[in-house]
Scaffold this active site. Structure first.
Site, PDB file in Angstrom:
ATOM      1  N   HIS A 669      23.209 -14.866 -43.886  1.00  0.00           N
ATOM      2  CA  HIS A 669      22.169 -14.088 -44.557  1.00  0.00           C
ATOM      3  C   HIS A 669      22.720 -12.720 -44.984  1.00  0.00           C
ATOM      4  O   HIS A 669      22.559 -12.313 -46.137  1.00  0.00           O
ATOM      5  CB  HIS A 669      20.973 -13.917 -43.604  1.00  0.00           C
ATOM      6  CG  HIS A 669      19.855 -13.080 -44.148  1.00  0.00           C
ATOM      7  ND1 HIS A 669      18.653 -13.619 -44.551  1.00  0.00           N
ATOM      8  CD2 HIS A 669      19.743 -11.746 -44.344  1.00  0.00           C
ATOM      9  CE1 HIS A 669      17.853 -12.653 -44.972  1.00  0.00           C
ATOM     10  NE2 HIS A 669      18.494 -11.494 -44.849  1.00  0.00           N
ATOM     11  N   GLU A 670      23.400 -12.053 -44.077  1.00  0.00           N
ATOM     12  CA  GLU A 670      23.925 -10.714 -44.392  1.00  0.00           C
ATOM     13  C   GLU A 670      24.993 -10.801 -45.484  1.00  0.00           C
ATOM     14  O   GLU A 670      25.026  -9.988 -46.404  1.00  0.00           O
ATOM     15  CB  GLU A 670      24.496 -10.050 -43.144  1.00  0.00           C
ATOM     16  CG  GLU A 670      23.449  -9.655 -42.115  1.00  0.00           C
ATOM     17  CD  GLU A 670      22.320  -8.796 -42.694  1.00  0.00           C
ATOM     18  OE1 GLU A 670      21.166  -8.996 -42.289  1.00  0.00           O
ATOM     19  OE2 GLU A 670      22.573  -7.951 -43.578  1.00  0.00           O
ATOM     20  N   HIS A 673      23.523 -11.156 -48.928  1.00  0.00           N
ATOM     21  CA  HIS A 673      23.047  -9.888 -49.510  1.00  0.00           C
ATOM     22  C   HIS A 673      24.161  -9.248 -50.342  1.00  0.00           C
ATOM     23  O   HIS A 673      23.929  -8.727 -51.440  1.00  0.00           O
ATOM     24  CB  HIS A 673      22.607  -8.917 -48.412  1.00  0.00           C
ATOM     25  CG  HIS A 673      21.178  -9.091 -47.978  1.00  0.00           C
ATOM     26  ND1 HIS A 673      20.134  -9.146 -48.877  1.00  0.00           N
ATOM     27  CD2 HIS A 673      20.616  -9.194 -46.745  1.00  0.00           C
ATOM     28  CE1 HIS A 673      18.991  -9.292 -48.204  1.00  0.00           C
ATOM     29  NE2 HIS A 673      19.256  -9.331 -46.913  1.00  0.00           N
ATOM     30  N   GLU A 694      15.774 -10.816 -50.523  1.00  0.00           N
ATOM     31  CA  GLU A 694      15.612 -11.369 -49.175  1.00  0.00           C
ATOM     32  C   GLU A 694      15.599 -12.891 -49.208  1.00  0.00           C
ATOM     33  O   GLU A 694      16.238 -13.556 -48.399  1.00  0.00           O
ATOM     34  CB  GLU A 694      14.305 -10.873 -48.554  1.00  0.00           C
ATOM     35  CG  GLU A 694      14.452  -9.630 -47.722  1.00  0.00           C
ATOM     36  CD  GLU A 694      15.552  -9.768 -46.683  1.00  0.00           C
ATOM     37  OE1 GLU A 694      16.349  -8.828 -46.596  1.00  0.00           O
ATOM     38  OE2 GLU A 694      15.641 -10.777 -45.990  1.00  0.00           O
ATOM     39  N   HIS A 768      10.450  -8.697 -46.670  1.00  0.00           N
ATOM     40  CA  HIS A 768      10.622  -9.843 -45.779  1.00  0.00           C
ATOM     41  C   HIS A 768       9.371 -10.719 -45.727  1.00  0.00           C
ATOM     42  O   HIS A 768       9.414 -11.832 -45.218  1.00  0.00           O
ATOM     43  CB  HIS A 768      10.963  -9.391 -44.358  1.00  0.00           C
ATOM     44  CG  HIS A 768      12.256  -8.674 -44.263  1.00  0.00           C
ATOM     45  ND1 HIS A 768      12.358  -7.307 -44.412  1.00  0.00           N
ATOM     46  CD2 HIS A 768      13.514  -9.134 -44.057  1.00  0.00           C
ATOM     47  CE1 HIS A 768      13.619  -6.951 -44.284  1.00  0.00           C
ATOM     48  NE2 HIS A 768      14.350  -8.031 -44.075  1.00  0.00           N
TER      49      HIS A 768
HETATM   50 ZN   LIG Z   1      17.861  -9.553 -45.341  1.00  0.00          ZN
END
Ligand SMILES: [Zn+2]
Length: 849
Positions: A669-670, A673, A694, A768
């Protein structure tokens, strides 16, 4: 009882009073009476200004009374010497021995208390203050117990004669006896012996409740004392007995209500103007834009703790704190503070508490006048600010911060007991150090920590219940114990047992963490017990990737350049280089997890989508593990983040969150980004573009997992962050891509509020939460195609991410704009039928019609 005997019956009442108050003992008792009345007033008053005056009076009187008994311990030890020199019969020997122990204990108590005097006077602050007081109170407790036993012995068996002095009370002023010897009264009447027992019994509750050794059942005893005490009407007697009764009643009440479950959540305000260049000359600075954003995010981050249990929010009245509070808790605070522009019906009370202001007095830490604050926030109640605000005087003087913190802690105890709910405290970095009694405690920018739970408040030796054990080898995991200890559903005994086990674990954990942080690489045997729920991800991270052959043979070879640093529990990115590309596995599982997680993620993007590292140019990927913005706290950092170029992963607090590196999808996930930043460059601050940012991270993190585990769209669980949470917490994950808003619902974390349909959308939602809409659309498209989600839906989404039409609107991209491009890309890549599937997915979530 020296002070009871000091009233001379032959003198007039005013003369008696004068004589009484002129003796040290009499003065002490008089002050004690006033102190008790002030304490009562502070308890029952509603007017906050009066409460604050009473509290100050009580504090000052308590300190003043301690001067009077500063050297009393000498008398006790003198008496010990006299007793040792005494010759006595066998019956006398028993009494003598008891007397000896009693005097020694009392002497030790007074000595230990005297040692803490300089701390209380703010002259010399010492870390051993609380432990010494605890030990002292134990000795006081023993002394009174022996005194009672001795008196009962005399009463029942007439053992010897009543000794000439009575102990068990530090208030008994031995110096008074030297100055003005009392007429000897060798015969103790039954009445005076009973009286002695009553007084001792009363007094016993003071150290006992300080130590947390007594429970509610004794309240009846305390109440029963009132009629017997009223028999002794003389001023001098009341002066002693009344305050004892009053104090004890309060102590019992606090003790009783302290059994209630509740926690104090400590919050630091967001980034403010004076933080930019550390310019303390800015008067009462406002939040920066960054600070506002942090505050909004803070509100979302705190939601998993279960905000519906928050009953009251106390905030420092400095502008940056008020602002942080109103932004972060807009979904928690009652609507009456927002003028219809926020808040919820029946929400938490908001109290502006001047006691929470920052420690020192430069312009940046000095509040604004009430008129200025009222103008900005007409719906807030500024009455509690009192006459002193915004002056840095009295209890708000810079040198009074320790006392102020003690008062805040005491007040929190009472608040917790009254509202029976969680309490949020929004304050400043410096003052937090006083509240936590930890000179290095400070949250970097906006952030939260659970300060303590109600049960640990009883003993102020450990105001921070943050030394929870996570990585111990106990059979029952600590979080199960914690849940039991705090659960209203669990039987009292089970809660107590759980709490005791936790206390034992805490010491172990504290030592272990220190040892672990001191060593370069923790040994492999230190690995935490693996819960069943965590096994698959952990095994996945350690095991070989399921697919190594590129699907697309024409893609250039992937250049992996990973650099994993160990912050060793500090807040430094790039602490010590722990593992570089191609190096052997280390003994640190977290280092290996991130190394492997990055490898799996980059291989997925390369193999499936033809991307060469994050920047598509084979660039380095730098990550830091064991990151902690609060090194002194044994609890780990509760997050993972990407600062645009690098990544940091915390160890989690072990209570709500586990190691952040244990979750492959957290790593993926990071990293995603960063890929979004390199490609579409969506604006994270924009409500819909940020929601897409997100969602893209959630979607590709899920795809990385599915690719790695060889799962089809229908096999996959579509959950994000499933191994972040200890097993005791119900609900499988942080987010559910398939069914947004259903990932969790429990008393600890509250309810998942992610939305799944555009009709629920509003621009104030955190990214989020709004990300649930595109998340569900992706899921519907992927399951509509069937097979592997990354084969069609994933490629369509990636093509959209790299589409120049999205990049062109990156600042303000809407869900609809994104949806239109996905439909177009589906048609281009897989034909009309694919476009229809994607279009239907967006229609189902209300983005397309
Ligand atoms: Zn995130």
């Amino acid at each position: 009882m020296a002070y009871l005997q000091s009233a001379r019956p032959q003198a007039s009442l005013s003369k008696q009073l004068a004589n009484f108050t002129n003796s040290t003992a009499g003065l002490d008792l008089t002050l004690r009476l006033i102190q008790a009345l002030a304490q009562i007033a502070a308890e029952v008053c509603i007017d906050n200004a009066i409460v604050m005056r009473c509290v100050t009076a009580k504090l000052q009187l308590a300190l003043g009374r301690r001067y009077l008994r500063l050297f009393s311990f000498i008398d006790c030890f003198e008496r010990v010497r006299d007793i040792l020199a005494r010759d006595s019969s066998l019956a006398g020997a028993i009494l003598t021995t008891m007397e000896l122990v009693e005097s020694s204990c009392l002497g030790l108590y007074l000595l230990l208390e005297s040692l803490t005097m300089l701390h209380d006077m703010n002259i010399w602050l010492v870390p051993w203050y609380t432990p010494v007081l605890i030990e002292g109170n134990k000795f006081w407790f023993y002394a009174i117990c022996i005194s009672i036993t001795r008196t009962v012995g005399v009463l029942l068996f007439g053992l010897g004669t009543q000794p000439e002095t009575q102990n068990g009370h530090p208030q008994t002023d031995q110096k008074g006896e030297h100055e003005e010897p009392f007429p000897s009264q060798p015969v103790s009447s039954t009445t005076s012996l009973l009286k002695q027992i009553v007084v001792d019994g009363c007094d016993l509750t003071l150290p006992a409740s300080f130590l947390g050794w007594i429970s509610l059942g004794n309240l009846g005893v305390g109440g029963a004392m009132v009629p017997s005490v009223s028999l002794y009407g003389a001023v001098s007697k009341l002066c002693f007995i009344l305050p004892v009764l009053l104090q004890n009643t309060i102590t019992y009440r606090q003790k009783y209500f302290s059994e209630m479950v509740g926690q104090v959540i400590l919050v630091r305000h967001g980034h403010a103007l004076h933080n930019v260049n550390n310019n303390t000359g800015i008067p009462d600075p406002r939040l920066t834009l960054e600070g506002e954003r942090q505050s909004v995010r803070l509100g979302q981050n705190i939601a998993p703790l279960g905000t519906n249990t928050i009953g009251i929010i106390l905030t420092s009245p400095l502008i940056r704190s008020i602002h942080t509070t109103l932004l972060a808790f807009i979904d928690v605070i009652d609507e009456r503070y927002y003028r219809g522009e926020g808040g919820i019906v029946g929400g938490a009370d908001l109290v502006l508490d001047p006691y929470l202001q920052e420690v020192d007095n430069p312009p940046c830490n000095t509040g604004s006048a009430v008129e200025i604050l009222e103008k900005e926030w007409p719906d807030l109640d500024f009455n509690m600010l009192g006459d002193l605000w915004p002056l840095k005087k009295g209890i708000f003087a810079p040198n009074k911060h320790k006392e102020r913190a003690q008062e805040v802690l005491r007040g929190l105890k009472i608040r917790l007991s009254n509202v029976r709910n969680d309490v949020v405290v929004v304050t400043h970095g410096g003052f937090m150090q006083d509240l936590t009694d930890n000179p290095r405690f400070s949250l970097e920018l906006a952030g939260t920590k659970v300060l303590f739970t109600c049960s640990t408040l009883l003993l102020q030796t450990t105001p921070l219940s943050t030394t929870m054990s996570r990585a111990t080898r106990h059979f029952v995991p600590f979080y199960v114990l914690k849940h039991i200890a705090e659960s209203t559903a669990a039987p009292e005994k089970a809660r107590q047992a759980a709490q005791r086990t936790l206390s034992a674990d805490q010491n172990f954990r504290g030592q272990r963490v220190q040892a672990q942080r001191a060593t370069q690489a923790p040994s492999a045997t230190d690995e935490p017990a693996v819960s069943a729920a965590q096994v698959p991800i952990r095994a996945a991270l350690i095991g070989p990737a399921a697919r190594d052959e590129p699907h697309d043979a024409s893609a250039p070879p992937l250049q992996l350049k990973r650099l994993i640093y160990d912050a060793k529990g500090s807040g430094n990115l790039r602490g010590t280089l722990a593992r570089r590309e191609g190096a052997e596995r280390t003994t640190d599982r977290q280092v290996n997890n991130v190394y492997d997680g990055i490898g799996i993620t980059l291989k997925f993007f390369h193999t499936v989508l033809g991307r060469n590292s994050l920047d598509d140019n084979g660039g380095n990927v730098v990550a830091t593990v064991h990151f902690d913005n609060e090194p002194q706290n044994p609890l780990g950092y509760n997050n993972a983040f990407s600062n645009g170029t690098e990544f940091a992963f915390g160890d989690g607090d072990g209570i709500i969150f586990d190691y952040f590196t244990d979750s492959l999808d957290v790593v993926a996930h990071e990293l995603t980004h960063a890929i979004t930043d390199h490609t579409a460059g969506l604006n994270y601050e924009h409500p819909q573009a940020g929601g897409l940012h997100e969602s893209i991270s959630d979607v590709f993190a899920a795809l990385v997992e599915q690719w790695h585990f060889d799962q089809t769209a229908s096999d996959a669980d579509w959950l994000t962050g499933q191994s972040l949470f200890p097993v005791a917490i119900k609900g499988p994950a942080l987010r559910d891509i398939a069914n947004p808003g259903t990932a969790f619902n429990d008393p600890i974390r509250g309810r998942d509020r992610q939305i799944s349909h555009f009709s629920q959308y509003n621009a104030n939602l955190d990214v989020h939460l709004s990300s649930g809409i595109p998340n569900r659309a992706f899921y519907l498209a992927a399951t509509g195609f069937g097979g592997f989600a990354f084969e069609k839906a994933g490629k369509i989404w990636y093509a959209t991410l790299t589409d120049s039409r999205i990049k062109a609107v990156a600042e303000t991209a809407t869900f609809k704009q994104w949806a239109d491009v996905t439909v177009d890309q589906a048609s281009r890549l897989f034909g009309t039928s694919a476009a229809i599937i994607v279009r239907n997915a967006w229609v189902a979530v209300g983005v397309l019609v």
